[in-house]
Design an enzyme around this catalytic site. Structure first.
Site, PDB file in Angstrom:
ATOM      1  N   LYS A  35       0.833  -1.257   0.141  1.00  0.00           N
ATOM      2  CA  LYS A  35       0.088  -0.061   0.019  1.00  0.00           C
ATOM      3  C   LYS A  35       0.927   1.381  -0.195  1.00  0.00           C
ATOM      4  O   LYS A  35       2.245   1.017   0.090  1.00  0.00           O
ATOM      5  CB  LYS A  35      -1.121  -0.098   1.365  1.00  0.00           C
ATOM      6  CG  LYS A  35      -0.172   0.330   2.729  1.00  0.00           C
ATOM      7  CD  LYS A  35      -1.218   0.019   3.676  1.00  0.00           C
ATOM      8  CE  LYS A  35      -0.389  -0.041   5.072  1.00  0.00           C
ATOM      9  NZ  LYS A  35      -1.296   0.087   6.333  1.00  0.00           N
ATOM     10  N   ARG A 128     -10.120   0.933  15.602  1.00  0.00           N
ATOM     11  CA  ARG A 128     -10.070   1.590  14.407  1.00  0.00           C
ATOM     12  C   ARG A 128     -11.291   1.102  13.731  1.00  0.00           C
ATOM     13  O   ARG A 128     -12.376   1.686  13.343  1.00  0.00           O
ATOM     14  CB  ARG A 128      -8.619   1.849  13.854  1.00  0.00           C
ATOM     15  CG  ARG A 128      -7.693   2.398  14.346  1.00  0.00           C
ATOM     16  CD  ARG A 128      -6.444   2.645  13.350  1.00  0.00           C
ATOM     17  NE  ARG A 128      -6.073   1.366  12.716  1.00  0.00           N
ATOM     18  CZ  ARG A 128      -4.899   1.349  12.028  1.00  0.00           C
ATOM     19  NH1 ARG A 128      -4.187   2.277  11.856  1.00  0.00           N
ATOM     20  NH2 ARG A 128      -4.655   0.208  11.400  1.00  0.00           N
ATOM     21  N   TYR A 254      17.430  29.730   7.182  1.00  0.00           N
ATOM     22  CA  TYR A 254      16.209  30.435   7.685  1.00  0.00           C
ATOM     23  C   TYR A 254      16.185  30.432   9.229  1.00  0.00           C
ATOM     24  O   TYR A 254      16.770  29.283   9.890  1.00  0.00           O
ATOM     25  CB  TYR A 254      14.997  29.862   7.267  1.00  0.00           C
ATOM     26  CG  TYR A 254      14.468  30.018   5.960  1.00  0.00           C
ATOM     27  CD1 TYR A 254      14.360  31.226   5.659  1.00  0.00           C
ATOM     28  CD2 TYR A 254      14.300  28.981   5.203  1.00  0.00           C
ATOM     29  CE1 TYR A 254      13.939  31.509   4.197  1.00  0.00           C
ATOM     30  CE2 TYR A 254      14.173  29.121   3.582  1.00  0.00           C
ATOM     31  CZ  TYR A 254      13.700  30.414   3.325  1.00  0.00           C
ATOM     32  OH  TYR A 254      13.509  30.783   1.821  1.00  0.00           O
ATOM     33  N   MET A 302      12.715  24.297   1.452  1.00  0.00           N
ATOM     34  CA  MET A 302      11.984  23.617   0.792  1.00  0.00           C
ATOM     35  C   MET A 302      12.659  22.672  -0.356  1.00  0.00           C
ATOM     36  O   MET A 302      12.489  21.453  -0.812  1.00  0.00           O
ATOM     37  CB  MET A 302      11.137  24.343  -0.219  1.00  0.00           C
ATOM     38  CG  MET A 302      10.033  23.897  -0.853  1.00  0.00           C
ATOM     39  SD  MET A 302       8.938  24.815  -1.826  1.00  0.00           S
ATOM     40  CE  MET A 302       7.922  25.365  -0.562  1.00  0.00           C
TER      41      MET A 302
END
Length: 357
Positions: A35, A128, A254, A302
């Protein structure tokens, strides 16, 4: 020319990990869980590589199962979330998909439409999906006597704490599941996620469901994949595109999150959170260049991140940097980023090509 940021996929390592899963499954057969795009490795790449050894695949949803069929593979495919609409049952019949039915609404669709072979989900404590153990008698009775002689294959449950050897939750769930399904000894049972393969004495019954271990990452708390005998399948690699000396007192990136205490040779690598590298991997997170371990500096951007080249003085622009793979385990990077290897592997974005080797 495109940048040379790639995810290299070692298909031989994938097959070796599957063989280890099958060996650790004892008398159970191991269905391969592919998956989430083969845990980020490419569902078609993974399924084709395992097709010669695997009797059954498992996915989350019907779209993933159809991708396996489109690749020309004919093994049964288990749908771990069952079906999401009644029309999906027709596709299940046509293509040999085995949905795991987990609620009364799905059983109503099953009663009114085409009936594929299917499994029932037992909620043994994960809370779940699935029917509670005390409901199982009435659920099976409502399916009718013919169900247990044909379309109903058996029962599935999922462990909540199998990764934690200090917890007794898995033993509790196993007892609940075994007691709940004891009335139908001819039907199959499946409980084993990857972590269950590493629990001493854990019964795996008829079918186990290895997932993350196939891809070389650890399913166990406090262990890396290599420590469990698993081979890394994905090597995430990006080029060193710039080097410079950051002087003592200067910062990088940053937020000026890292400040040099002494003159430091630093490099910039062409990968960032836009490629799926975790933004929260901070200073000290390991990487490697020319087989030598180095560390990240400051914040991940990024499209770029900074590395300390002090430990690799021979590194040059153009050299490939391993973000995780054979030298640095994906589990180590995940730990530094406050997450798990599953998230990192499945989070590698589409702009990073998968190159099978």
């Amino acid at each position: 020319m495109p940048r040379s940021t790639v995810a290299r996929v070692d298909l031989d390592a994938l097959r070796q990990n599957y063989r280890l899963a099958q060996a650790r499954a004892g008398g159970a057969r191991a269905m391969a869980v592919v998956k989430a795009n083969g845990y980020g490795h490419g569902i078609v790449n993974v399924a084709r590589a395992l097709a010669g050894e695997v009797e059954k695949f498992a996915v989350a949803c019907i779209e993933e199962a159809l991708a396996i069929r489109s690749a020309g593979l004919g093994q049964p495919v288990v749908l771990l979330q069952g079906v999401h609409a009644p029309d999906d049952l027709r596709d299940c019949v046509q293509h040999g998909f085995e949905p795991v039915m987990h609620c009364h609404g799905q059983l109503e669709w099953l009663a009114a439409g085409p009936q594929p072979r299917f499994w029932l989900k037992v909620n043994s404590g994960m809370n779940r999906l699935g029917f509670r153990p005390e409901e199982l008698d009435s659920v099976v009775a409502a399916l009718g006597p013919s169900a247990t002689r044909g379309p109903l294959l058996g029962f599935v449950t999922h462990f909540a704490c199998a990764d934690d050897l200090t917890s007794d939750m898995t033993d509790h769930q196993t007892r609940l599941f075994e007691d709940a399904t004891a009335a139908w000894p001819a039907l199959m049972r499946s409980v084993g996620n990857s972590a269950a393969h590493f629990r001493p004495g854990q019964p795996l019954y008829d079918w186990s469901r290895p997932g993350i271990m196939l891809y070389g990452a650890s399913p166990m708390i406090g262990k890396t994949g290599p420590e469990l005998g698993l081979q890394p399948v994905m090597t995430l690699e990006a080029p060193l595109i710039s080097t410079r000396v950051v002087r003592a007192g200067e910062s990088v990136g940053y937020g000026a999150g890292w400040v040099a205490q002494e003159d430091t040779r630093m490099g910039m690598v062409a990968i960032g959170y836009g490629d799926g590298y975790p933004r929260h991997a901070g200073t000290g997170t390991p990487a490697a260049i020319r087989g030598k371990r180095i560390r990240l500096l400051g914040r991940v951007s990024m499209d770029m991140l900074a590395v300390d080249l002090t430990g690799a003085p021979e590194a040059r622009e153009g050299d490939p940097v391993e973000l995780w793979g054979t030298t640095v385990s994906v589990d180590e990077v995940a730990s530094c980023a406050g997450t798990i290897g599953y998230e990192l592997l499945t989070g590698v974005t589409a702009r990073v090509p998968r190159v099978c080797e």
